[in-house]
Design a protein around this motif. Structure first.
Motif, mmCIF file in Angstrom:
data_model
loop_
_atom_site.group_PDB
_atom_site.id
_atom_site.type_symbol
_atom_site.label_atom_id
_atom_site.label_comp_id
_atom_site.label_asym_id
_atom_site.label_seq_id
_atom_site.Cartn_x
_atom_site.Cartn_y
_atom_site.Cartn_z
ATOM 1 N N PHE A 35 0.894 -0.993 0.015
ATOM 2 C CA PHE A 35 -0.166 0.144 0.018
ATOM 3 C C PHE A 35 0.983 1.038 -0.009
ATOM 4 O O PHE A 35 1.891 1.125 0.491
ATOM 5 C CB PHE A 35 -1.010 -0.043 1.083
ATOM 6 N N THR A 36 0.504 2.217 -0.933
ATOM 7 C CA THR A 36 1.285 3.467 -0.880
ATOM 8 C C THR A 36 0.975 4.562 0.082
ATOM 9 O O THR A 36 -0.544 4.808 0.166
ATOM 10 C CB THR A 36 1.115 3.713 -2.277
ATOM 11 N N PRO A 37 1.631 5.160 0.669
ATOM 12 C CA PRO A 37 1.325 6.388 1.700
ATOM 13 C C PRO A 37 0.772 7.522 0.835
ATOM 14 O O PRO A 37 1.251 7.762 -0.140
ATOM 15 C CB PRO A 37 2.494 6.505 2.366
ATOM 16 N N LEU A 38 -0.497 8.035 1.369
ATOM 17 C CA LEU A 38 -0.866 9.288 0.819
ATOM 18 C C LEU A 38 -1.312 10.283 1.890
ATOM 19 O O LEU A 38 -2.000 9.709 3.168
ATOM 20 C CB LEU A 38 -2.005 9.054 -0.069
ATOM 21 N N GLN A 39 -1.355 11.584 1.658
ATOM 22 C CA GLN A 39 -2.023 12.340 2.391
ATOM 23 C C GLN A 39 -2.956 13.101 1.822
ATOM 24 O O GLN A 39 -2.461 13.798 0.491
ATOM 25 C CB GLN A 39 -1.037 13.254 3.190
ATOM 26 N N THR A 40 -4.068 13.725 2.111
ATOM 27 C CA THR A 40 -5.025 14.483 1.509
ATOM 28 C C THR A 40 -5.323 15.524 2.337
ATOM 29 O O THR A 40 -5.186 15.838 3.462
ATOM 30 C CB THR A 40 -6.423 13.761 1.285
ATOM 31 N N LEU A 82 -11.397 9.294 6.427
ATOM 32 C CA LEU A 82 -10.413 9.639 5.244
ATOM 33 C C LEU A 82 -10.738 8.830 4.014
ATOM 34 O O LEU A 82 -10.385 8.957 2.861
ATOM 35 C CB LEU A 82 -9.162 8.996 5.958
ATOM 36 N N THR A 83 -11.919 8.126 3.979
ATOM 37 C CA THR A 83 -12.566 7.369 2.978
ATOM 38 C C THR A 83 -13.176 8.472 1.968
ATOM 39 O O THR A 83 -12.727 8.257 0.775
ATOM 40 C CB THR A 83 -13.591 6.448 3.502
ATOM 41 N N VAL A 84 -13.926 9.433 2.390
ATOM 42 C CA VAL A 84 -14.520 10.202 1.431
ATOM 43 C C VAL A 84 -13.504 11.236 0.475
ATOM 44 O O VAL A 84 -13.688 11.496 -0.292
ATOM 45 C CB VAL A 84 -15.687 11.154 2.216
ATOM 46 N N VAL A 90 -9.084 9.987 -5.679
ATOM 47 C CA VAL A 90 -8.911 9.144 -7.019
ATOM 48 C C VAL A 90 -9.603 9.751 -8.015
ATOM 49 O O VAL A 90 -9.015 9.589 -9.055
ATOM 50 C CB VAL A 90 -9.710 8.021 -6.489
ATOM 51 N N VAL A 91 -11.035 10.105 -7.978
ATOM 52 C CA VAL A 91 -11.629 10.822 -9.145
ATOM 53 C C VAL A 91 -10.872 11.936 -9.873
ATOM 54 O O VAL A 91 -10.687 11.993 -11.161
ATOM 55 C CB VAL A 91 -12.951 11.367 -8.889
ATOM 56 N N TYR A 104 -2.597 3.955 1.742
ATOM 57 C CA TYR A 104 -2.926 4.130 3.108
ATOM 58 C C TYR A 104 -2.700 5.587 3.613
ATOM 59 O O TYR A 104 -1.739 6.202 3.008
ATOM 60 C CB TYR A 104 -2.107 3.113 4.034
ATOM 61 N N GLN A 105 -3.271 5.832 4.693
ATOM 62 C CA GLN A 105 -3.221 7.348 5.259
ATOM 63 C C GLN A 105 -3.261 7.081 6.765
ATOM 64 O O GLN A 105 -3.963 6.367 7.231
ATOM 65 C CB GLN A 105 -4.402 8.359 4.732
#
Length: 436
Positions: A35-40, A82-84, A90-91, A104-105
């Motif tokens: 899984f790749t780390p991500l921050q939104t 963190l899902t929404v 992604v969109v 993952y976040q």
């Protein structure tokens, strides 16, 4: 434990280090599984959040500048999970992503709840999700449950029991009963653990269900499934529906993830689990401390086929899991599991003594050498008597004290404060044992 105005626990240093360790272990397991780390961003359009959270809609925090002028600008809000935000990300970036996309976040989220044990207005959680393009096989659901099981087993926390269900099963059962308000029924059934079966029956009847319908909703929710024989108990209730059959098959398949678990009985089908968030469409999962089942879930997750699709013509189904870092910490503190006899109040593994102020550079050189090799080191702030410097190391919870060499024939020595022995050491090769 102090608590800020936001309801976010402010941990003591040793507790903060424990939390950091939890996060490191979670990140490690997620990355081991690719899984790749991500921050939104923390702030989203309120319109993107409203309608996705079910009962959390009324708990979403709006955001505006104190000196903002009234205008027609879009309303902003803090994300409640963190899902929404991930679905929105992604969109917006789908042309640059490779599907299935695993990320993952570990990030903060906010909900307008009354702060209490296990519930905070501001909290830290760790999410892992996979989103596919077009279609997504149920094997991804099983993969995520297995990932959650493996990750929890790697954490220094009480044993967690995973409760798995499938909303298709419940929806099919409700439709077989002639119930049309599926979402409203699911939200009420999801409260069984909090308010009890009798209160759930009453609330369902208040929404227009007959006594028979309400009682059967509670009856199916009382079933636990571990094998095909248990699954037959659902069918024995007399309600049949194609969606029910599909949900039951998927649930049994996901439960097969327990075959490779360290404790096979730690994953069980629990038809009482519905999950209150509107966006779940299939598999749902929650995890509770086995020896403390009355405490709320410490992890959760599920399948969502339409969350990202609502923002795109392309179908982007997904499934994810979330571990409540702040909730786990709160429960561990409540249970007295964070009270150590020798608490660590610094990440330093070595406390380098200073023989005299005019010899401080020798101590600094030792610390620099250790740090270059990845060993956290702290130099004493004073050149007081050795006993006083060692007491300072003990108060900080540092496991090793380093005595720099003195003179041409002198040698370095390290004292293990836990074992109580002192041995010669080479600053270019020495490592903590065990590595701290």
């Amino acid at each position: 434990m102090a608590e800020s105005l936001s309801g976010f626990p402010e941990w003591l240093p040793e507790q903060e280090l424990f939390q950091r360790r939890l996060i490191e272990l979670v990140r490690h397991q997620f990355e081991l599984h690719g899984f790749t780390p991500l921050q939104t961003r923390s702030i989203e359009l309120a319109s993107d959040l409203l309608g996705e959270g079910g009962d959390t809609d009324k708990e979403i925090y709006g955001v505006q500048r104190l000196a903002a002028e009234p205008s027609g600008d879009s309303k902003l809000a803090l994300h409640f999970d963190l899902t929404v935000p991930f679905a929105r990300y992604v969109v917006e970036n789908r042309s640059a992503l490779t599907f299935p996309f695993r990320r993952y976040q570990v990030q903060q989220a906010w909900r307008g709840e009354r702060p209490q044990l296990g519930r905070y207005r501001e909290f830290l959680q760790a999410d892992a999700d996979v989103i596919a393009s077009g279609s997504m096989d149920v094997r991804f659901d099983r993969e995520m449950v297995a990932l959650l099981r493996t990750t929890l087993d790697a954490l220094p926390i009480p044993n967690v029991r995973l409760l798995v269900n499938n909303r298709k099963l419940l929806e099919g059962f409700y439709r077989g009963l002639g119930i049309h308000d599926i979402t409203g029924t699911l939200r009420i059934v999801d409260k069984i653990a909090k308010i009890g079966p009798a209160a759930v029956v009453q609330q369902l009847m208040d929404r227009g269900l007959t006594a028979t319908q309400a009682e059967k909703c509670v009856a199916v929710s009382a079933i636990e499934i571990r094998n095909d024989a248990d699954a037959q108990r659902v069918l024995d209730l007399g309600e049949r529906n194609d969606l029910l059959d599909e949900g039951l098959r998927e649930l049994l398949f996901v439960l097969s993830a327990s075959r490779n678990a360290a404790r096979p009985d730690s994953i069980v089908g629990a038809l009482s689990i519905a999950r209150g968030l509107d966006y779940y469409t299939g598999t749902v999962v929650e995890g509770v401390f086995e020896d403390h089942p009355k405490l709320s879930a410490v992890c959760s997750g599920g399948r969502y086929d339409n969350l990202a699709s609502g923002r795109s013509k392309e179908k982007l189904p997904g499934v994810g899991v979330s571990i409540g870092i702040t909730r786990i910490m709160g429960y561990c503190a409540h249970l007295g599991l964070l009270k150590e006899t020798r608490p660590r109040r610094t990440p330093a593994a070595v406390y380098v003594l200073v023989h005299a102020e005019d010899e401080r550079e020798a101590s600094e050189a030792v610390a620099r050498g250790l740090r270059k090799r990845g060993i956290a080191a702290l130099v004493s702030d004073s050149a007081d008597a050795y006993g006083k410097q060692i007491r300072s190391a003990n108060q900080l919870g540092v496991p090793y004290v380093w005595f720099p060499a003195r003179g041409e024939d002198g040698q370095h020595e390290v004292k293990d404060l836990l074992a109580g022995h002192q041995t010669p050491a080479d600053p270019t090769t020495w490592v903590p044992t065990p590595v701290t």
